[in-house]
Every structure is written in C-alpha cells, then in structure tokens.
Scaffold this active site. Structure first.
Site, PDB file in Angstrom:
ATOM      1  N   SER A 213       0.785  -1.203   0.054  1.00  0.00           N
ATOM      2  CA  SER A 213       0.003  -0.064  -0.189  1.00  0.00           C
ATOM      3  C   SER A 213       0.963   1.094  -0.019  1.00  0.00           C
ATOM      4  O   SER A 213       1.628   1.493  -0.905  1.00  0.00           O
ATOM      5  CB  SER A 213      -1.013  -0.047   1.292  1.00  0.00           C
ATOM      6  OG  SER A 213      -1.903   0.870   1.117  1.00  0.00           O
ATOM      7  N   ARG A 282     -12.275   6.067  10.102  1.00  0.00           N
ATOM      8  CA  ARG A 282     -11.547   5.124   9.857  1.00  0.00           C
ATOM      9  C   ARG A 282     -12.619   3.847   9.154  1.00  0.00           C
ATOM     10  O   ARG A 282     -11.877   2.907   8.428  1.00  0.00           O
ATOM     11  CB  ARG A 282     -11.092   4.434  11.288  1.00  0.00           C
ATOM     12  CG  ARG A 282     -10.301   3.096  11.454  1.00  0.00           C
ATOM     13  CD  ARG A 282      -8.968   3.304  10.427  1.00  0.00           C
ATOM     14  NE  ARG A 282      -8.254   1.972  10.415  1.00  0.00           N
ATOM     15  CZ  ARG A 282      -7.079   2.120   9.708  1.00  0.00           C
ATOM     16  NH1 ARG A 282      -6.643   2.927   8.830  1.00  0.00           N
ATOM     17  NH2 ARG A 282      -6.352   0.882   9.865  1.00  0.00           N
ATOM     18  N   ASP A 376      -8.826  -6.281  -5.258  1.00  0.00           N
ATOM     19  CA  ASP A 376      -8.195  -5.009  -4.667  1.00  0.00           C
ATOM     20  C   ASP A 376      -8.904  -4.041  -5.282  1.00  0.00           C
ATOM     21  O   ASP A 376      -8.808  -3.463  -6.451  1.00  0.00           O
ATOM     22  CB  ASP A 376      -6.710  -4.623  -4.686  1.00  0.00           C
ATOM     23  CG  ASP A 376      -6.246  -3.521  -4.004  1.00  0.00           C
ATOM     24  OD1 ASP A 376      -7.258  -2.726  -3.491  1.00  0.00           O
ATOM     25  OD2 ASP A 376      -4.992  -3.410  -3.849  1.00  0.00           O
ATOM     26  N   HIS A 409      -8.033  -5.110  -0.795  1.00  0.00           N
ATOM     27  CA  HIS A 409      -6.690  -4.668  -0.478  1.00  0.00           C
ATOM     28  C   HIS A 409      -5.995  -5.242   0.631  1.00  0.00           C
ATOM     29  O   HIS A 409      -4.912  -5.362   0.744  1.00  0.00           O
ATOM     30  CB  HIS A 409      -6.937  -3.202   0.035  1.00  0.00           C
ATOM     31  CG  HIS A 409      -5.743  -2.468  -0.301  1.00  0.00           C
ATOM     32  ND1 HIS A 409      -4.971  -1.966  -1.417  1.00  0.00           N
ATOM     33  CD2 HIS A 409      -4.996  -1.646   0.858  1.00  0.00           C
ATOM     34  CE1 HIS A 409      -3.919  -1.295  -0.984  1.00  0.00           C
ATOM     35  NE2 HIS A 409      -3.971  -1.106   0.392  1.00  0.00           N
ATOM     36  N   ASP A 410      -6.745  -5.942   1.591  1.00  0.00           N
ATOM     37  CA  ASP A 410      -6.325  -6.611   2.676  1.00  0.00           C
ATOM     38  C   ASP A 410      -5.660  -8.014   2.364  1.00  0.00           C
ATOM     39  O   ASP A 410      -4.951  -8.686   3.202  1.00  0.00           O
ATOM     40  CB  ASP A 410      -7.227  -7.091   3.549  1.00  0.00           C
ATOM     41  CG  ASP A 410      -7.340  -6.131   4.919  1.00  0.00           C
ATOM     42  OD1 ASP A 410      -6.573  -5.127   5.037  1.00  0.00           O
ATOM     43  OD2 ASP A 410      -8.218  -6.461   5.702  1.00  0.00           O
TER      44      ASP A 410
END
Length: 433
Positions: A213, A282, A376, A409-410
């Site tokens: 990232s 968040r 992602d 994305h994780d």
C-alpha cells in the site's frame, strides 16, 4: 527532472533504546498493520526453506520468533527541504531493527509500512504483549525476511504519531504541538527522511525496499530517487497514483473529522480528540480495505444477536464490526496524523516533478518485483499494470504477478502464502549475485 540527491547531515544524537507501545493490539490486523481489526482469516507464520529443506508447520516453535525488541529514536539536526518548498527541522525518526548487519553491510532490507502502521514490524516489546509486530509473520528466523540472513529495518514515517516527527510533535519555535501548522508532506518526503536513517546506521545500500500500500509507494520512490542506494524494490498492492475514487473515499473520511465539533480545526486536546469523527473516518477507510466477497464470507447478512430485527437502532454484524474497529482506532492514533497521511496518499503521483510517467520510471534501474490482487478495489490491478507496461516498454527488469484473492486490499496480509514464495526466490537471486 533528475531525482534529488541524498541529503547528508550529522545527527544530533540517537537516544538509548526505549520501550515503545502503540496501544492495545486486538487479535488481528488490517491493511496497514494497524492491529485494530479482525481479519477475515488468520494464518500461522510462514517458514521458508532457503534451500535447506522445509520447516514443517507442525514443528514451528518460538525459535522462529524475534526476541523482545525496542523501538529506538534517531534525531537529526538538519533542515529537510520538503517537496512543498518548506523546511522541517529538527527531525526524529522512530525505528526498529531485526537480525544483524553483515561484514560488508550488503544484507539490509528496508520495510516500509502503510498508512497508519508503525516501526514495530516484528517481535514483542515485552513478554506481556498480546500481539507481536504487524509483519511478524514475515520477519524472523527462517521466515520470508529471514533474520538469520538479513538485517531488517522498519522506520515510522514522517508525519505519523508513533515517534517520528509529525503534527503532534512539539514545534521548537513555539513550544506547542504543530497541529495544522505542520507542513503538508509527500511520500517522497518520507523517503528523503528515511535515507538520513540509513546514513546514521552506516548503510550505503539496501538489498531491497519492500512494502504494501503506502509502503509500495515508498519502495517505488526509493528506486527512482536513490538508485545508488537501492538494489531492488518489492511494491505490493500499490499504485503509481491513487484514483479519483480513492481520493473521494478519503474526502468523506476528512469531512467526518471536520464535522466533529471536538476537532476544533486541529487544536483539540489529546485527551479529548474528535473521537466520533475519527472513528467514522476509519470505518470509511476500512471498507476500502475489504471486498464484497470477503464481507459476505465473514458477515453475510447476519443481524446482531443482541438486537431485535425491528429495533430501530439494531445493527447488522458488519455494522458492529466497523463500530468496534473505529473505537479501537481512536485509542491509538492521532487525528491530525491521520489527516496528514491521507493527504500524502491523495497527492501521491510517481510522476510528480517529471514530464510524465515514462520519464519518472526511466530512473528506475534496479530489478523490481510487483504484486497486485484481483479483488483490490482501492488500488486495482490495472494501476500496477499501467506502471509495469511502461517499465517493460523501457526495457526495465520488472517482474509482475497478479494474485487471485477474494480479500481485497487486505489480501497481502490475509493470504501472504500466495505471493511470498516469489519474494523468497527474488531475494535469493539477488543475494547470489
């Protein structure tokens, strides 16, 4: 425009080793090693053979773990010229190291963390720590970044709140926290600061810079702007520049904070942060780290067992999940640092200061190993492939792998076993040269 030459300076002092805690570390971790979220799946550390025969998972013991570590701090008496033209002085960088530097100092690996990560990448700060560092599965004896072979360094980025100079630091001119008087920084500024740390450690060149990232952005900047110091880079789940969608998500997160009356235009008291705004911000970010398949797998349409379906304030499990993570995040991260680093992500463009992407990438001389993940949607594969296409056109030694994963994305933290063998092979080849 040619890459900026390294900034050389003498550091004022490096403090003695200090224990450093980034707060409570719930059970699993997210995109940036924040340790404040529940990953979709969990996995055991990844043992690697390096040609010595496989290390069996069933026999995997604490001998493959990093010992107790401390975060150290280096202070630099230097005026660092930022990309904005402003000067920042003095600088403090928090960092940790794992393994030993070999005689010719050729085995250094720089790990670059993501958005709200920190320097604590592996090991534990004390025996009572419930969780090790955010990439402990990757760093340690016999692991992917094998500390029996490599000297691994991880520093907290400029602008963060875990020991390096950022908006919560004291402005020496006023004796008060910088808050919003802190200058806007770019990822490139983070890298210029990191090279000061390499000077301090006496390391002229690193074997690789690896990160996911925002860490991938740092790796790319290292390869372009410090080619003489970078033998290779490994960008994971990165981008050459974020899309309008990614910027839009951060814009919503910013508004959530700005609309919290406790924010007070950045002049909140640390004991009374804009908790509601930061928690919502968040949550917005965390949604972008996941994917539709992963959320279906983890939560489906389960309604909270604590609530009635016709309770107006009743929640689905996914809602409780986001609320839980938001609350935990407020306890460990500074709001202004969140905003400054989000800004750095939004304005990131590898071609900044060049006459386009092709000129920027023309300065990348070292071998590079790239990974993107099929699900992602924050930094989709096409963004990495755009960079790869130019690198191949320029005849650069760039290797690319698209990893099939449902975890968004994780994925680079949730399913590392799908790409880490390629990392080991790549580093083995480099080390043999």
């Amino acid at each position: 425009m040619k890459p900026q030459q390294p900034v050389r300076c003498n550091f004022m002092r490096m403090s003695g080793a200090k224990s450093f805690s980034s707060g409570e570390h719930p059970e699993e971790s997210d995109e940036d090693g924040a340790r404040d979220t529940l990953s979709i799946v969990s996995f055991r550390p990844l043992p690697i053979s390096h040609g010595k025969g496989p290390l069996l998972l069933d026999n995997y013991t604490m001998s493959n773990a990093i010992d107790i570590v401390t975060t150290e701090y280096a202070e630099f008496d230097v005026e660092l010229q930022l990309e904005s033209g402003r000067l920042l002085s003095p600088l403090t960088l928090a960092y940790e190291t794992y393994g030993k530097l070999n005689g010719d100092k050729s085995n250094a690996v720089l790990v670059a963390h993501a958005w709200t990560g920190d320097a604590h990448a592996a090991g534990r700060h004390d025996a009572e720590d419930r969780k090790p560092g955010w990439w402990d599965d990757m760093i340690g004896p016999g692991k992917v970044l094998d500390t029996d072979r490599y000297f691994v360094i991880c520093s907290n980025v400029l602008g963060s709140c875990f020991g390096s100079t950022g908006p919560s630091s004291i402005n020496p001119r006023t004796g008060k926290p910088f808050n919003l008087t802190f200058p806007v920084i770019m990822v490139r500024d983070m890298v210029h600061a990191q090279q000061l740390l390499l000077d301090h450690l006496g390391i002229e060149q690193v074997l690789t810079v690896i990160g996911g990232s925002m860490g991938a952005m740092q790796a790319l900047e290292w390869g372009i702007h410090y080619p003489e110091r970078t033998r290779s880079i490994i960008p994971i789940a990165g981008t050459g520049r974020p899309s309008p969608m990614a910027i839009a998500l951060n814009a919503i997160a910013r508004q959530a904070i700005y609309n919290d009356p406790m924010w007070r235009k950045g002049n909140y008291k640390p004991a009374h942060p804009p908790a509601e705004g930061l928690a919502l911000a968040r949550a917005v970010g965390h949604i972008s780290f996941l994917s539709d398949p992963s959320m279906n797998l983890k939560f489906g349409r389960k309604f909270s067992a604590r609530d009635g379906l016709f309770d107006f304030f009743g929640q689905f499990e996914i809602e409780r999940y986001l609320e839980y993570n938001g609350r935990n995040f407020v306890d460990r991260f500074d709001t202004n640092s969140f905003l400054y680093l989000a800004k750095a992500l939004d304005i990131y463009d590898v071609s900044w200061g060049f006459d386009g992407l092709e000129e920027a990438l023309s300065y990348l001389e070292c071998p590079s190993l790239w990974f993107a993940f099929s699900s992602d949607w924050l930094y989709p594969p096409y963004q990495t492939e755009e960079v790869i296409k130019v690198l191949h056109k320029l005849g650069k030694p760039a290797e690319y792998h698209l990893i099939e994963s449902d975890y968004g994305h994780d994925s680079f933290l949730v399913e590392p076993e799908k790409f880490t063998p390629k990392v080991v092979e790549f580093l083995d080849r480099l080390s043999a040269q």
